[in-house]
Scaffold this motif. Structure first.
Motif, PDB file in Angstrom:
ATOM      1  N   ARG A   1     -25.912 -18.593  83.909  1.00 43.04           N
ATOM      2  CA  ARG A   1     -25.883 -20.033  84.183  1.00 43.04           C
ATOM      3  C   ARG A   1     -24.912 -20.727  83.238  1.00 43.04           C
TER       4      ARG A   1
ATOM      5  N   SER B   1     -28.786 -34.099  83.118  1.00 46.35           N
ATOM      6  CA  SER B   1     -29.860 -34.147  84.091  1.00 46.35           C
ATOM      7  C   SER B   1     -30.427 -32.760  84.405  1.00 46.35           C
ATOM      8  N   CYS B   2     -29.556 -31.774  84.645  1.00 50.80           N
ATOM      9  CA  CYS B   2     -30.026 -30.483  85.174  1.00 50.80           C
ATOM     10  C   CYS B   2     -30.551 -29.535  84.109  1.00 50.80           C
ATOM     11  N   GLN B   3     -30.143 -29.705  82.871  1.00 54.69           N
ATOM     12  CA  GLN B   3     -30.585 -28.849  81.757  1.00 54.69           C
ATOM     13  C   GLN B   3     -30.094 -27.405  81.882  1.00 54.69           C
ATOM     14  N   GLU B   4     -29.128 -27.160  82.743  1.00 59.88           N
ATOM     15  CA  GLU B   4     -28.598 -25.800  82.901  1.00 59.88           C
ATOM     16  C   GLU B   4     -27.761 -25.375  81.702  1.00 59.88           C
TER      17      GLU B   4
ATOM     18  N   THR C   1     -25.611 -21.311  91.641  1.00 57.17           N
ATOM     19  CA  THR C   1     -26.050 -21.290  90.247  1.00 57.17           C
ATOM     20  C   THR C   1     -25.038 -20.611  89.330  1.00 57.17           C
TER      21      THR C   1
ATOM     22  N   VAL D   1     -31.678 -19.743  95.515  1.00 59.61           N
ATOM     23  CA  VAL D   1     -32.513 -20.390  94.506  1.00 59.61           C
ATOM     24  C   VAL D   1     -32.520 -21.894  94.801  1.00 59.61           C
TER      25      VAL D   1
ATOM     26  N   ARG E   1     -33.630 -24.393  90.173  1.00 63.01           N
ATOM     27  CA  ARG E   1     -32.787 -23.631  89.263  1.00 63.01           C
ATOM     28  C   ARG E   1     -33.498 -23.328  87.950  1.00 63.01           C
ATOM     29  N   CYS E   2     -34.349 -24.257  87.482  1.00 61.36           N
ATOM     30  CA  CYS E   2     -35.023 -24.047  86.190  1.00 61.36           C
ATOM     31  C   CYS E   2     -35.947 -22.840  86.236  1.00 61.36           C
ATOM     32  N   GLU E   3     -36.685 -22.703  87.318  1.00 58.15           N
ATOM     33  CA  GLU E   3     -37.709 -21.663  87.395  1.00 58.15           C
ATOM     34  C   GLU E   3     -37.329 -20.558  88.375  1.00 58.15           C
ATOM     35  N   ASP E   4     -36.089 -20.561  88.860  1.00 56.62           N
ATOM     36  CA  ASP E   4     -35.625 -19.526  89.799  1.00 56.62           C
ATOM     37  C   ASP E   4     -36.548 -19.381  91.011  1.00 56.62           C
TER      38      ASP E   4
ATOM     39  N   THR F   1     -37.050 -19.443  94.918  1.00 55.92           N
ATOM     40  CA  THR F   1     -36.184 -19.341  96.093  1.00 55.92           C
ATOM     41  C   THR F   1     -36.787 -20.063  97.291  1.00 55.92           C
TER      42      THR F   1
ATOM     43  N   GLU G   1     -39.805 -18.231  98.610  1.00 54.71           N
ATOM     44  CA  GLU G   1     -41.060 -18.474  97.890  1.00 54.71           C
ATOM     45  C   GLU G   1     -41.661 -19.829  98.268  1.00 54.71           C
TER      46      GLU G   1
ATOM     47  N   PRO H   1     -37.489 -27.728  82.835  1.00 52.94           N
ATOM     48  CA  PRO H   1     -36.983 -28.829  82.001  1.00 52.94           C
ATOM     49  C   PRO H   1     -36.232 -29.924  82.768  1.00 52.94           C
ATOM     50  N   CYS H   2     -35.740 -29.655  83.980  1.00 51.47           N
ATOM     51  CA  CYS H   2     -35.052 -30.749  84.689  1.00 51.47           C
ATOM     52  C   CYS H   2     -36.055 -31.645  85.384  1.00 51.47           C
TER      53      CYS H   2
ATOM     54  N   VAL I   1     -33.323 -31.752  90.153  1.00 55.50           N
ATOM     55  CA  VAL I   1     -32.364 -31.019  90.972  1.00 55.50           C
ATOM     56  C   VAL I   1     -32.993 -30.524  92.273  1.00 55.50           C
TER      57      VAL I   1
END
Ligand code: FES
Lengths: 92, 470
Positions: A48, A56-59, B121, B375, B378-381, B383, B386, B411-412, B416
């Motif tokens: 990532r 915002s996204c924390q990526e 991602t 996905v 994105r924070c917790e993957d 899909t 799921e 955390p977002c 997103v």
């Protein structure tokens, strides 16, 4: 891209030396230095990097001098010690 | 004592703060960026030359206006909590701080929607808004060779900006057809300046030989040894993939599918929200002056529904007038007199903004086309497969989905994935978006470095909202 009006500062990412312009965010400095992969995701372990650049996204979260911070919201400073934000391999 | 707190120093927040201050209110203006201006009028980082633009010039004027006013402007302050009685907690350069006032204007603007696809991602894939920011504040393109994809006016702005910054554009893939743009021409005629700019972008792209692909979407991006490879796919008017397609090599992808109002604070304060089916997004329910369902709480700018940057300052001023009146600092007659011309101008500006929002509205086929393995969170993957599995087991509402799959728990805070997750649930069950709901707001609004909150900070000081109802 190198026509810089800004002060060059050095920092490290996972023990590799980097240089960037003071005034850019850490995320932008890493991007310009060719380092786009900032961490691996928690579940899939997939690479990532910065995505929204707006906090915002924390990526883009990495360890900055021992704190988890979104790299896009951190102004680059001389001597910053940065580590990949991957969970598990992260503790400074 | 403070009369009014304004959160967000974009065009709406600055206009609100200046107008309220001119009416004699003591105003605090908070923003997380180091300088006021918001995303549209973002100040250059100062590290590289950036091309001049009307937005940049207006940004300078706005910042000068603030500097010459009585507004207590606090850029560089990350708001992380807002309580029901409008105590606003922020983390600034000097540590934690807070303000409290009887009135609060939320002017937190918009965030970008990106519909998931395999590979979105990957490092090197960024939002269109992120690309705008790189160009405007840092004078750089997202990569040496960028694929620009998605929908709305940012496509042209970003692609032309990349060329200007010395980068290459691999292609522009627009979900819309030229006819979709043409249909909006009457509304766009209200802004001949922007129309002319759009035409200028198109001419520049054609001169540079950039392929402009209409009714085309990015189906997938994969990493190669040297960069990124994107598979582009033609779509119908509803965004449904059609057979065929091409492959494009690039080292960056800038992709965005429109804007969503930032509703974190209004959701946290549990005000009424409404789903706008045309724009395809949620926003706080407001009266014409920006009053929310909670007394003393106002929303101005795109955070209260996407109407664009021209409408934003007018909405900011209207909210300031309403706040001044509700605080007893302006009589009803004066408010009406001052608001009337603003309301007229807003009607025109909003027409343009809503035409743009229409171009950026999600198409039903886009949600359908999300592949099972893509996905979404994105924070917790998490899909799509799921999410569908949870829906099949009975999850009908996003907070339920969150508890079952962790989608939106990272955390977002669901910024997103929230919109896509709700759209998938609604589609799965054939229910309205209202029924699929929206994530309950919670604090901290952004993850905070705990070390910086110690010291004078006491946990007893945090005013937490009641637990989220499932
Ligand atoms: S790139 Fe999204 S928070 Fe930094």
């Amino acid at each position: 891209m190198s026509s810089s009006r800004a002060l060059l500062v050095s920092f490290s990412f996972d023990d590799e030396p980097y240089e960037g312009s003071a005034g850019d965010s850490l995320a932008v400095a890493l991007m310009l230095a060719g380092r786009r992969h900032l961490r691996d995701s928690s579940r899939q372990g997939a690479p990532r990097g910065a995505f929204c650049l707006m906090g915002s996204c924390q990526e883009c979260v990495v360890w900055v001098d021992g704190e988890r911070r979104p790299a896009c919201q951190v102004p680059l400073r001389q001597g910053m010690v940065v580590r990949s934000g991957t969970i598990g391999t992260d503790t400074p | 004592m403070t009369d009014l707190i304004v959160i967000g120093a974009g065009p709406a927040g600055i206009a609100a703060a200046l107008r309220a201050s001119a009416l004699g209110l003591r105003v605090v203006l908070l923003d997380d960026q180091p300088q006021a201006g918001g995303q549209v009028h973002r100040a250059p980082a100062g590290t590289r030359p950036v091309p001049p633009s009307p937005e940049a010039r207006t940004g300078t004027v706005l910042r000068d206006g603030l500097a010459g006013s009585a507004v207590e402007a606090r850029p560089g302050h990350q708001v992380w909590s807002v309580s029901a009685d409008f105590r606003v907690d922020a983390l600034g350069p000097e540590g934690p701080c807070h303000w409290q006032a009887p009135a609060l204007i939320v002017a937190t603007g918009a965030q970008e929607r990106v519909m998931p696809f395999p590979g979105w991602t990957l490092p090197g894939v960024v939002g269109l808004a992120a690309a705008t920011l790189l160009l405007k504040a840092h004078g750089i393109a997202p990569g040496a060779r960028t694929l620009v994809a998605g929908c709305g006016p940012l496509l042209g702005a970003v692609a032309a900006g990349i060329l200007k910054a010395g980068g290459q554009v691999a292609a522009v893939a627009d979900l819309a057809a030229p006819a979709d743009w043409a249909r909006r021409l009457p509304a766009m005629a209200a802004r001949p300046d922007l129309l002319a700019r759009g035409a200028g972008w198109a001419a520049r792209l054609r001169r540079a030989g950039v392929p402009l692909l209409f009714r085309t979407t990015v189906a997938e991006v994969e990493a190669t040894a040297t960069g990124l490879r994107a598979r582009l796919c033609p779509v119908d008017a509803d965004g449904r993939p059609r057979p065929g397609g091409t492959v494009v090599e690039a080292d960056a992808v800038a992709v965005g599918h429109g804007l969503l109002p930032s509703t974190e604070i209004t959701r946290l304060l549990r005000v009424e929200h409404a789903f706008d089916a045309v724009a395809g997004n949620w926003a706080a329910r407001l009266d014409g002056d920006g009053r929310s369902s909670r007394r003393g709480l106002y929303v101005a700018g795109d955070g209260g529904g996407i109407q664009g940057a021209a409408a934003a300052p007018l909405r900011g001023e209207l909210a300031a007038l309403a706040a001044a009146r509700d605080l007893g600092r302006l009589d009803a007659g004066a408010q009406d007199r001052l608001a009337a011309p603003l309301r007229r101008r807003l009607a025109r500006a909003a027409r343009f903004g809503r035409a743009m929002a229409g171009l950026m509205a999600p198409r039903p086929g886009q949600v359908e086309a999300i592949t099972p393995g893509a996905v979404v969170c994105r924070c917790e993957d998490v899909t799509r497969a799921e999410i569908e599995a949870a829906a099949a087991e009975g999850a009908r509402e996003v907070n339920q989905l969150k508890a079952w799959t962790r989608c939106g728990m990272g955390p977002c805070q669901g910024r997103v994935c929230g919109d896509t997750a709700a759209a998938l649930l609604a589609r799965h069950h054939g229910i309205a978006r209202e029924e699929a709901g929206l994530f309950t707001g919670r604090t901290p609004l952004r993850p905070l470095p705990l070390a910086q909150l110690t010291g004078e900070f006491g946990y007893a000081d945090i005013v937490l909202p009641p637990p989220a109802p499932l």
